[in-house]
Write a protein that holds these residues in place. Structure first.
Motif, mmCIF file in Angstrom:
data_model
loop_
_atom_site.group_PDB
_atom_site.id
_atom_site.type_symbol
_atom_site.label_atom_id
_atom_site.label_comp_id
_atom_site.label_asym_id
_atom_site.label_seq_id
_atom_site.Cartn_x
_atom_site.Cartn_y
_atom_site.Cartn_z
ATOM 1 N N ASP A 1 7.980 -0.990 -8.740
ATOM 2 C CA ASP A 1 8.935 0.089 -8.459
ATOM 3 C C ASP A 1 8.372 1.435 -8.906
ATOM 4 N N LYS A 2 7.789 1.452 -10.088
ATOM 5 C CA LYS A 2 7.243 2.698 -10.633
ATOM 6 C C LYS A 2 6.105 3.221 -9.757
ATOM 7 N N LYS A 3 5.216 2.337 -9.342
ATOM 8 C CA LYS A 3 4.089 2.751 -8.500
ATOM 9 C C LYS A 3 4.574 3.307 -7.160
ATOM 10 N N ILE A 4 5.543 2.631 -6.558
ATOM 11 C CA ILE A 4 6.057 3.084 -5.264
ATOM 12 C C ILE A 4 6.796 4.408 -5.420
ATOM 13 N N ASN A 5 7.635 4.509 -6.451
ATOM 14 C CA ASN A 5 8.389 5.745 -6.666
ATOM 15 C C ASN A 5 7.469 6.933 -6.930
ATOM 16 N N GLU A 6 6.411 6.706 -7.688
ATOM 17 C CA GLU A 6 5.462 7.788 -7.963
ATOM 18 C C GLU A 6 4.810 8.272 -6.674
ATOM 19 N N LEU B 1 6.107 8.021 -3.604
ATOM 20 C CA LEU B 1 7.127 8.695 -2.806
ATOM 21 C C LEU B 1 7.373 10.111 -3.320
ATOM 22 N N GLU B 2 7.411 10.264 -4.630
ATOM 23 C CA GLU B 2 7.597 11.594 -5.206
ATOM 24 C C GLU B 2 6.406 12.496 -4.876
ATOM 25 N N ARG B 3 5.217 11.921 -4.920
ATOM 26 C CA ARG B 3 4.015 12.693 -4.603
ATOM 27 C C ARG B 3 4.043 13.181 -3.159
ATOM 28 N N PHE B 4 4.618 12.369 -2.275
ATOM 29 C CA PHE B 4 4.699 12.737 -0.866
ATOM 30 C C PHE B 4 5.969 13.513 -0.540
ATOM 31 N N GLY B 5 6.803 13.765 -1.547
ATOM 32 C CA GLY B 5 7.997 14.576 -1.322
ATOM 33 C C GLY B 5 9.184 13.814 -0.799
ATOM 34 N N ALA C 1 8.580 18.662 3.505
ATOM 35 C CA ALA C 1 7.442 18.732 4.428
ATOM 36 C C ALA C 1 6.340 17.749 4.053
ATOM 37 N N VAL C 2 6.151 17.537 2.754
ATOM 38 C CA VAL C 2 5.086 16.637 2.311
ATOM 39 C C VAL C 2 5.328 15.218 2.814
ATOM 40 N N PRO D 1 0.834 -1.210 0.000
ATOM 41 C CA PRO D 1 0.000 0.000 0.000
ATOM 42 C C PRO D 1 0.867 1.257 0.000
ATOM 43 N N VAL D 2 0.424 2.267 -0.742
ATOM 44 C CA VAL D 2 1.214 3.499 -0.891
ATOM 45 C C VAL D 2 0.341 4.737 -0.677
ATOM 46 N N HIS D 3 -0.680 4.621 0.168
ATOM 47 C CA HIS D 3 -1.658 5.702 0.307
ATOM 48 C C HIS D 3 -1.241 6.791 1.285
ATOM 49 N N THR D 4 -0.194 6.579 2.069
ATOM 50 C CA THR D 4 0.319 7.608 2.977
ATOM 51 C C THR D 4 1.840 7.629 2.863
#
Length: 214
Positions: free
Chosen positions: A69-74, A76-80, A176-177, A37-40
């Motif tokens: 990998d792509k889903k997780i990296n995206e 992580l980038e979204r969360f900063g 901060a994100v 899961p990558v929701h937070t």
């Protein structure tokens, strides 16, 4: 470059989301099996850490690994949170991810630098050490409040309100994100009472998803 292919159903895959987790498959690195899961920010960091383990990656084809990998990296980038996979290797900044929830280590026994590494990563920790102490000012230091400046930037850490405020560009637009520190916050904590800094960092490590970083 390996083409990304969505994973198929696996023998050990889940039939649905774990209790209390998102029901949207898109919130998972492996949506077919309801895994990673990558929701937070916390879950995205954990997904990166667990999927880095060879025994977990081995359950997928190279194409499926690329997809996850792509889903997780995206996420992580979204969360900063800066982390990338290059040639199957995690870049240095991923030290932040690896240290996020220390494995086989009691948080209360972690050193000050080990705790800072969690929030800064290797590169920013080195940069924090390089900041001249003369440009760091600790103006207020109580049990619940730390305030001051680093260079021209302000710092406020309120333990009672669970809030970290800072105004440098790296923190505002990136760190901060993901509820992580920039080099200025690292340098600031190096100048406050060491025991107070240790208490704060341990408190943050145990529950920073309940804090506001802004």
């Amino acid at each position: 470059m390996v083409r990304a292919v969505k994973p198929g159903r696996k023998r050990d895959g889940r039939l649905g989301p774990p209790e209390g987790y998102p029901k949207d498959p898109d919130k998972y690195g492996d949506p077919a099996n309801w895994k990673y899961p990558v929701h937070t920010p916390f879950h995205a960091r954990a997904a990166r850490r667990y999927f880095n383990e060879p025994r977990n990656r081995a359950k997928y084809t190279p194409e499926e690994q690329t997809y996850i990998d792509k889903k997780i990296n995206e996420a992580l980038e979204r969360f900063g949170v800066a982390v990338k996979i290059k040639g199957g290797q995690v870049e240095d900044e991923a030290a932040t991810i690896q240290a996020d929830v220390p494995i086989n280590k009691d948080i209360d026994k972690m050193t000050f630098d080990e705790l800072l590494l969690v929030f800064l990563g290797k590169n920013r920790l080195a940069s924090a050490h390089g900041i001249d102490p003369a440009v760091v000012s600790v103006d207020k230091e109580t049990e619940t409040l730390l305030a001051g400046t680093v260079k021209q930037y302000s710092v406020l850490i309120d333990r009672q309100e669970r809030r970290v405020e800072h105004d440098c560009v790296d923190f505002k637009t990136n760190r901060a994100v993901g509820r992580l520190f920039c080099k200025h916050l690292g340098a600031f904590l190096m100048r406050v009472d060491r025991q107070a800094a240790l208490r704060l960092l341990r408190e943050l490590l145990r529950g920073r998803d309940r804090w506001t970083f802004e």
